[in-house]
Structures are given as C-alpha cells and as structure tokens.
Scaffold this motif. Structure first.
Motif, PDB file in Angstrom:
ATOM      1  N   HIS A 122       0.828  -1.220   0.000  1.00 20.33           N
ATOM      2  CA  HIS A 122       0.000   0.000   0.000  1.00 20.33           C
ATOM      3  C   HIS A 122       0.855   1.260   0.000  1.00 20.33           C
ATOM      4  O   HIS A 122       0.690   2.137   0.855  1.00 20.33           O
ATOM      5  N   SER A 165       0.598  -2.154  -4.236  1.00 19.69           N
ATOM      6  CA  SER A 165       1.082  -3.354  -3.557  1.00 19.69           C
ATOM      7  C   SER A 165       1.628  -4.294  -4.621  1.00 19.69           C
ATOM      8  O   SER A 165       0.964  -4.546  -5.632  1.00 19.69           O
ATOM      9  N   ASP A 170      -1.017   3.964  -3.814  1.00 17.43           N
ATOM     10  CA  ASP A 170      -1.507   2.759  -3.141  1.00 17.43           C
ATOM     11  C   ASP A 170      -1.120   1.475  -3.893  1.00 17.43           C
ATOM     12  O   ASP A 170      -1.976   0.644  -4.186  1.00 17.43           O
TER      13      ASP A 170
END
Ligand code: ADP
Ligand code: ADP
Length: 225
Positions: free
Chosen positions: A8, A23, A21
């Motif tokens: 994140h 990942s 954001d």
C-alpha cells in the motif's frame, strides 16, 4: 519471504501522485517487468525500492526488511540499481566507477581485482574498455559497465530502469539476450522497467501494468493481450 515488496505504498510529489496505493511483490530469483506509459510512476517505484525517495504511506520491504532511515545504508548494499543513461560518473574511468563502493568499503585489493575480472567476463566487456572514461565507451558498453557496478557487491536485488532504453535496436537486441542469460544464471531478484511490451515478455512471465500511479493489471504476456 520476498525479495522486494510494496505494501500500500503511496508517493506524492508536490504536483503529482506518482505512486498511488501500490502493492507488489518480487519473489526471490524472480524477474518482474513493470510496464506502462511515460509518467505513470515506474521510475518512482524503483526509487522507492532503492530508498532514494520515501513513501508518505505504506511500507517498502527489501529482502524481508522494511526500509527505514536507520537501515538504509545496510540495505542499499543488497540492491543494484541501473538507470537508462547508465548513471556513470563521467570523470572516472569505467573500472573506477565499478569499484567505487568496494573501495569505499575497504574491500581487499585482490578481491576487487578478481571481482572486476569475473564481472567483465560475465557482462562480456572487453578488458581495454575498463580503462576508458564513460564518454569514450559505446552506449552498449556503458550499460555493461553500469551493470558491473550494480553487481559488484553481489546484491540480492537488481532494479533496472529502462536499462536498454537509450540503445539503438541492434545493440539493444544483443544486450537483451545477454541480460536474460545473465538473470537465469545469477538467479537474482529483478524488477525491470520498460515501456516495450515485447521486451517485458522477453524477460518475464510476470508483467505488471501501471497507469496513473496504480497497478491496473498483472500476469503473463498472454494474460495481458
Ligand atoms: P515513469 O517512470 O513511469 O515515466 P515517473 O515515476 O518518472 O514515471 O513519474 C511519475 C509522475 O511523477 C509524473 O507525473 C512525473 O512528472 C512526476 N515526477 C517524477 N519525478 C518527479 C520529481 N522529482 N518532482 C516532481 N514530480 C515528479
Ligand atoms: P523517466 O520517466 O525515465 O524517469 P524523466 O525524463 O521523466 O525520465 O525524468 C528524469 C528526471 O527528472 C527524474 O529524476 C525525475 O525524477 C525528474 N522528474 C520527472 N518529472 C519531473 C517533474 N514533473 N518535476 C521535477 N522533476 C521531474
């Protein structure tokens, strides 16, 4: 365990959310190719993994450790970083560029000489090129030297930002083949940025597509087309 992980992660510049954001994981020994249009945040993601910029949100892990100011120097030695232009210091010979960090760390002189010889053979750089200054090397040779510098301290992780992007097509093709062979042989964990889908597919089954700071798709070339 993972070689690189973003959890994140967000990075904003004053006028842009470069990474929004994200990942993403790179497993040990795996090559992940990051692709997307100019300005989508690819370079910033690599800079985050190299500790050159810090996330405002989220965490970056390298070899299972969260990057933090107090372990940055230690973790940097586990990372080899190559940029499009090579990023070599122009006032130093190729060999001085390659050995800079090792000399700074006071590694044994014989160890350094042996390592240089080993790496020159690995990246197929002619020995006489080592004494030249970056401006007197071809574009392909500069990238080979840059790769030697990145590999010198045997990092677990390679971050490659358009490593072939400045090269003309013939040189690029040759170096692509050499690099892929190198990755297979060294079993490094590699995060490679390219804007060329064919190149991404050439290097990896794991392609990550970014747009406007976000990961929008991931999979093999077949999954993505
Ligand atoms: P890519 O590598 O995909 O071309 P970048 O990570 O270089 O993308 O850039 C992502 C966004 O962040 C772009 O909008 C770019 O203009 C902006 N950006 C990149 N570096 C900086 C910086 N040093 N200062 C301000 N904005 C930046
Ligand atoms: P790339 O997209 O391959 O990183 P760029 O030409 O976009 O190359 O960026 C070159 C350098 O300029 C990078 O260090 C980047 O961080 C910086 N940069 C990119 N966009 C901006 C921006 N909008 N403002 C300030 N610096 C930027």
């Amino acid at each position: 365990s993972c070689a690189i992980a973003f959890e994140h992660v967000t990075h904003r510049y004053p006028h842009a959310v470069a990474v929004d954001d994200v990942s993403l994981r790179v497993e040990p020994g795996e090559t992940v190719a990051l692709i997307g249009p100019s300005g989508c945040g690819k370079s910033t993601l690599l800079k985050l993994a190299a500790g050159l910029v810090w996330p405002q949100q989220g965490t970056v892990f390298v070899t299972d450790r969260a990057l933090a100011p107090d372990n940055l120097l230690e973790i940097r030695h586990r990372i080899g970083y190559v940029i499009q232009s090579g990023g070599l210091f122009p006032h130093m010979s190729a060999v001085d560029n390659v050995t800079l960090a090792a000399r700074f760390l006071k590694r044994d002189r014989q160890w350094i000489a042996d390592r240089v010889a080993e790496l020159a053979e690995l990246v197929q750089l002619p020995r006489d090129a080592l004494e030249r200054f970056p401006n007197n090397l071809s574009g392909g040779q500069r990238q080979r030297v840059s790769l030697m510098r990145a590999l010198m301290l045997d990092p677990a992780v390679l971050l490659l930002d358009e490593p072939l992007g400045a090269l003309d097509p013939m040189v690029r093709h040759g170096l692509q083949e050499d690099l892929r062979r190198l990755f297979q042989r060294l079993r490094k964990s590699v995060l490679l940025v390219t804007h060329d889908m064919a190149e991404a597919a050439f290097f990896s089954q794991h392609i990550v597509l970014m747009r406007e700071g976000q990961v929008v798709q991931r999979g093999s070339y077949r999954d993505l087309i």
